[in-house]
Enzyme design. Structure first.
Site, PDB file in Angstrom:
ATOM      1  N   SER A  91      18.665  40.387  46.462  1.00 37.21           N
ATOM      2  CA  SER A  91      18.518  40.379  47.919  1.00 37.21           C
ATOM      3  C   SER A  91      17.151  40.773  48.441  1.00 37.21           C
ATOM      4  O   SER A  91      16.909  40.696  49.651  1.00 37.21           O
ATOM      5  CB  SER A  91      19.586  41.266  48.560  1.00 37.21           C
ATOM      6  OG  SER A  91      20.846  40.645  48.454  1.00 37.21           O
TER       7      SER A  91
ATOM      8  N   TYR B  73      26.788  43.619  56.379  1.00 37.15           N
ATOM      9  CA  TYR B  73      25.917  42.871  55.471  1.00 37.15           C
ATOM     10  C   TYR B  73      26.611  41.589  55.028  1.00 37.15           C
ATOM     11  O   TYR B  73      27.738  41.614  54.534  1.00 37.15           O
ATOM     12  CB  TYR B  73      25.611  43.751  54.265  1.00 37.15           C
ATOM     13  CG  TYR B  73      24.503  43.268  53.382  1.00 37.15           C
ATOM     14  CD1 TYR B  73      23.175  43.470  53.742  1.00 37.15           C
ATOM     15  CD2 TYR B  73      24.775  42.639  52.180  1.00 37.15           C
ATOM     16  CE1 TYR B  73      22.148  43.050  52.913  1.00 37.15           C
ATOM     17  CE2 TYR B  73      23.757  42.223  51.350  1.00 37.15           C
ATOM     18  CZ  TYR B  73      22.448  42.429  51.718  1.00 37.15           C
ATOM     19  OH  TYR B  73      21.433  42.007  50.901  1.00 37.15           O
ATOM     20  N   SER B  74      25.937  40.458  55.215  1.00 39.17           N
ATOM     21  CA  SER B  74      26.537  39.167  54.866  1.00 39.17           C
ATOM     22  C   SER B  74      25.465  38.200  54.388  1.00 39.17           C
ATOM     23  O   SER B  74      24.535  37.876  55.123  1.00 39.17           O
ATOM     24  CB  SER B  74      27.270  38.570  56.072  1.00 39.17           C
ATOM     25  OG  SER B  74      27.714  37.259  55.786  1.00 39.17           O
ATOM     26  N   ASN B  75      25.613  37.715  53.154  1.00 39.05           N
ATOM     27  CA  ASN B  75      24.670  36.729  52.622  1.00 39.05           C
ATOM     28  C   ASN B  75      24.652  35.447  53.444  1.00 39.05           C
ATOM     29  O   ASN B  75      23.650  34.726  53.452  1.00 39.05           O
ATOM     30  CB  ASN B  75      25.031  36.407  51.167  1.00 39.05           C
ATOM     31  CG  ASN B  75      24.736  37.561  50.235  1.00 39.05           C
ATOM     32  OD1 ASN B  75      23.691  38.188  50.323  1.00 39.05           O
ATOM     33  ND2 ASN B  75      25.665  37.862  49.347  1.00 39.05           N
TER      34      ASN B  75
ATOM     35  N   GLY C 171      17.868  44.735  45.634  1.00 37.60           N
ATOM     36  CA  GLY C 171      18.625  43.544  45.282  1.00 37.60           C
ATOM     37  C   GLY C 171      19.618  43.810  44.169  1.00 37.60           C
ATOM     38  O   GLY C 171      19.364  44.619  43.276  1.00 37.60           O
TER      39      GLY C 171
ATOM     40  N   ASN D 180      27.669  48.673  40.433  1.00 37.61           N
ATOM     41  CA  ASN D 180      28.753  48.436  41.385  1.00 37.61           C
ATOM     42  C   ASN D 180      29.298  49.699  42.027  1.00 37.61           C
ATOM     43  O   ASN D 180      30.319  49.657  42.701  1.00 37.61           O
ATOM     44  CB  ASN D 180      29.894  47.676  40.693  1.00 37.61           C
ATOM     45  CG  ASN D 180      29.471  46.286  40.253  1.00 37.61           C
ATOM     46  OD1 ASN D 180      28.840  45.558  41.012  1.00 37.61           O
ATOM     47  ND2 ASN D 180      29.788  45.924  39.015  1.00 37.61           N
TER      48      ASN D 180
END
Length: 364
Positions: free
Chosen positions: A78, A171-173, A319, A346
């Site tokens: 990211s 948060y959204s890609n 990222g 994670n």
């Protein structure tokens, strides 16, 4: 024990003491290699005077036992978003995009779904993650293949909005896929070519590139990236993978030093006019749940407080991509640090440990 250490430091010759004791960044990298952690870690640190030091720890390839290549290439995930945001803001400066215009202006009749309407979502809101668009990557599952950008958007639009535009932050890609599509519509050129021309070549990022469709490899010297299905499970080599599912939100490959060079050039004003750089940093919203205590998300960039004696902030992104995790940023006075590990992290505690190495480097 403390007294013993003090006595040893007094008695030992300075050169011998320095040779035996790694500096604080190296110590931090070594500490990341826990039994449940990544096989390798890499870092690049630039001080106020422009001097750069690179670091490695661990094993670069579990199958062969090969060393970690110094300043090796990794998938930077990211951090790609900041590159995409810079291209958008360059086009704002050129009068080709308006931050307060609706997405519909550039992509008519494309963004529609349950509670989703491109006529009500501003360009600013997609860069800031305040659009309410659902995150397509939550619905990809284990489908590792080539994805067209429009396909990623379509996956997101099958799901209802998270909230009304401007009424929250998540948060959204999907936001950055839309930003990339806007760049392509406005310029008439592929996003990868615009990014290469406007950023990568412009500031001389010699080890940074946007993989071509179907390119699952990493071109230069690199440590292998690993995936662990569950704690204690074997580590699987996922170095070679199709990165297209990340596209404008996460597809780039780079090195720690190149990432430092990028964020330093950005803060120095070498990539954006002052008005757009100010906007990028001023239009921030709280993002602590995703980026940690005190974090704020601007237009494709994150500010985080430094725990240094004199305080201050650093600006970066970070990222997360299967096989790799990167964290870092730069300060206004020219310091920069980036750390990469060879396993996607994670859990919050693991990411916080990497952040701590970055902060140690920036506070020295």
């Amino acid at each position: 024990m403390a007294v013993g250490v003090m006595a040893m430091s007094v008695l030992a010759p300075p050169a011998a003491s320095a040779a035996k004791r790694p500096d604080s960044v190296q110590q931090g990298l070594n500490a990341l290699l826990r039994p449940d952690g990544p096989p390798a870690a890499l870092a690049s640190v630039k001080d106020r005077d422009g001097r750069t030091r690179t670091y490695t720890a661990g094993v670069g390839d579990l199958a062969t036992g090969a060393k970690v290549p110094r300043d090796g290439q990794v998938r930077i995930g990211s951090n790609t978003k900041t590159f995409t945001a810079v291209v958008v803001l360059q086009l704002v400066a050129e009068g080709k995009i308006d931050l307060d215009a609706p997405v519909e202006t550039y992509l008519p009749n494309l963004v529609r779904g349950e509670g989703i309407d491109g006529r009500n979502i501003k360009v600013r809101e997609i860069l800031q993650h305040t659009s309410g668009l659902p995150n397509y990557s939550n619905y990809l599952g284990d489908d590792v293949r080539y994805f067209e950008p429009r396909e990623l958007l379509d996956i997101a639009l099958r799901h209802k909005a998270d909230f009304e535009p401007g009424k929250g932050w998540r948060y959204s890609n999907t936001n950055y896929v839309l930003a990339g599509l806007i760049v392509e519509k406005v310029t008439g050129r592929p996003l990868a070519k615009e990014m290469d021309r406007r950023i990568i070549k412009r500031i001389g990022l010699r080890h940074t590139y946007f993989p071509a469709p179907g390119d699952a490899t990493i071109r230069g010297a690199h440590p292998k990236g690993y995936y662990q299905d569950s704690p204690g499970a074997p580590l699987l080599d996922v170095t070679e993978t199709d990165p297209s599912w990340g596209w404008a939100a996460g597809q780039l490959i780079s090195t720690d030093s190149d990432v430092n060079r990028f964020f330093t050039a950005l803060l120095d004003g070498r990539l954006l006019p002052q008005a757009q750089l100010d906007r990028m940093r001023a239009d921030t919203v709280p993002a602590e749940g995703t980026f940690g205590p005190g974090a704020r998300y601007g237009l494709g960039i994150v500010s985080k407080p430094l725990p240094c004696r004199n305080g201050g902030l650093y600006w970066g992104h970070g990222g997360s991509f299967p096989g790799y995790e990167t964290r870092g940023g730069a300060t206004d006075d020219g310091r920069a640090a980036n750390v990469a590990v060879t396993m996607q992290l994670n859990d919050e505690a693991a990411r916080a440990r990497v952040d701590s190495v970055v902060e140690t480097a920036l506070c020295r």
